[in-house]
Design an enzyme around this catalytic site. Structure first.
Site, short mmCIF file in Angstrom:
data_model
loop_
_atom_site.label_atom_id
_atom_site.label_comp_id
_atom_site.label_asym_id
_atom_site.label_seq_id
_atom_site.Cartn_x
_atom_site.Cartn_y
_atom_site.Cartn_z
N PRO A 2 45.06 38.07 32.40
CA PRO A 2 46.30 37.39 32.05
C PRO A 2 47.52 38.18 32.44
O PRO A 2 47.50 39.42 32.40
CB PRO A 2 46.22 37.29 30.52
CG PRO A 2 45.02 38.06 30.11
CD PRO A 2 44.43 38.71 31.26
N GLU A 3 48.54 37.47 32.81
CA GLU A 3 49.83 38.10 33.06
C GLU A 3 50.72 37.80 31.86
O GLU A 3 50.26 37.26 30.86
CB GLU A 3 50.42 37.56 34.37
CG GLU A 3 49.46 37.78 35.54
CD GLU A 3 50.03 37.33 36.89
OE1 GLU A 3 51.24 37.36 37.05
OE2 GLU A 3 49.23 36.92 37.74
N HIS A 93 29.68 39.14 25.43
CA HIS A 93 30.78 40.04 25.76
C HIS A 93 31.77 40.21 24.61
O HIS A 93 32.91 40.57 24.82
CB HIS A 93 31.50 39.55 27.01
CG HIS A 93 30.59 39.40 28.18
ND1 HIS A 93 29.98 40.48 28.78
CD2 HIS A 93 30.14 38.31 28.82
CE1 HIS A 93 29.21 40.05 29.76
NE2 HIS A 93 29.29 38.74 29.82
N ARG A 112 34.54 41.67 31.99
CA ARG A 112 34.71 42.73 32.99
C ARG A 112 35.03 44.09 32.39
O ARG A 112 35.10 45.08 33.10
CB ARG A 112 35.79 42.34 33.99
CG ARG A 112 35.23 41.58 35.15
CD ARG A 112 36.29 41.31 36.17
NE ARG A 112 36.45 42.38 37.12
CZ ARG A 112 37.37 42.42 38.05
NH1 ARG A 112 38.25 41.45 38.13
NH2 ARG A 112 37.44 43.41 38.90
N ARG A 155 63.50 51.92 47.74
CA ARG A 155 62.04 51.76 47.83
C ARG A 155 61.66 51.06 49.12
O ARG A 155 62.00 49.90 49.35
CB ARG A 155 61.51 50.99 46.61
CG ARG A 155 61.84 51.76 45.34
CD ARG A 155 61.26 51.10 44.15
NE ARG A 155 59.81 51.13 44.16
CZ ARG A 155 59.07 50.70 43.15
NH1 ARG A 155 59.66 50.19 42.08
NH2 ARG A 155 57.77 50.75 43.22
#
Length: 276
Positions: A2-3, A93, A112, A155
């Site tokens: 998720p973001e 999990h 994961r 940058r």
DNA sequence: CTACCATCCTGGTTGC
DNA sequence: TGCAACCAGGATGGTA
């Protein structure tokens, strides 16, 4: 996985459901995920009430009695789900199970195992090694076109890379970087420091807008992500470029189609025709 | 600073 | 149908 919008959606649900709840016990079914679980974490949280839940970047912060703070990151495949009762059978999990005093369960599962759960204290929260390096919250008051401009200054890396860097601005991941760049008409390949002031201003506005749009839709449900209630988010239907390789560009009158390239081993989706 | 690489894991999808 | 290769929303630490 998720973001920021997905973490925000989960965080809001947890806040609504769990604020004020007391933790009866915490059961850990692994030594750790991305990081080892802190020694004594289960003992520390036992019997404490959840005072407040907030989000910082992609971290969920649960403030407990006495100022202890649980710091949770969902990694790429982590889920937080509230259950009315503790399920009889533990999922494959389900690594972390909170049992609340009222009998409900909060289960952190993560196939994961890139997620994390750590413990710190309010008094040193901002110094925590996970939080200290983070840049400004994109939806907060400290993120402006001027601060973004300063963060990109000097940058020479690609703007795509610079935006994925959590030090530039905290909480963006691959999806929302691709989407914000498309909305801004800026190629992911551009050198970060090479953007004009007006491009940076556009980008700043579109980063906020795409995050707000996604939060309003309950986040994006790809493979693993579900809201804490188990519902899906819907923003994936609103992606303009992410995962849309080969499709027509949605910008009005743009004849281009979406391409996928690799940058630093991650996929970038963009329209070469209208993103310059 | 920068680029690049590997690493932690598992599971779903794709291609032969 | 089977199997292997590849891909994935993230973060970090190392190297040159």
């Amino acid at each position: 996985m998720p973001e920021l919008p997905e973490v925000e959606t989960i965080c809001r649900a947890l806040r609504d459901e769990l604020t004020g709840a007391r933790i009866r016990r915490l059961d850990l079914h692994a030594r750790g995920l991305r990081h080892p679980f802190p020694e004594g974490m289960a003992d520390c949280v036992r019997g404490k009430r959840i005072r407040r839940i907030e989000r910082r970047a992609k971290y969920i912060l649960m403030h407990l009695d006495g100022g202890d703070v649980l710091l949770c990151h969902l990694g790429m495949s982590g889920r937080m789900a509230i259950h009315a009762t503790i399920p009889a059978e533990r999922g494959r999990h389900d690594h972390v199970i909170f049992t609340l005093a009222d009998g409900r369960g909060l289960i952190f599962s993560d196939p994961r195992r890139f997620g994390s759960l750590e413990l710190t204290h309010e008094t040193r929260l901002e110094d925590h090694p996970r939080l200290a390096p983070l840049g400004p919250e994109p939806l907060g008051n400290h993120f402006s076109a001027a601060t973004l401009s300063r963060a990109l200054d000097g940058r020479r890396t690609a703007i795509k890379q610079a935006l994925l860097d959590q030090k530039t601005v905290a909480g963006l991941g691959n999806i929302y970087v691709c989407e914000a760049l498309w909305r801004s008409g800026i190629s992911p390949l551009r050198q970060a420091a090479g953007l004009t002031e007006s491009e940076v201003a556009d980008l700043h506005g579109h980063i906020r807008a795409v995050l707000l749009d996604a939060i309003a839709a309950g986040g994006s449900s790809l493979r693993d992500y579900r809201r804490a209630s188990g519902e899906m988010g819907y923003f994936q239907h609103d992606f303009a470029v992410y995962g849309r390789e080969g499709e027509d560009c949605q910008r009005p009158a743009c004849p281009g189609s979406i391409e996928r390239i690799a940058q630093a081993g991650r996929s970038s989706f963009f329209c070469p025709r209208c993103q310059h």
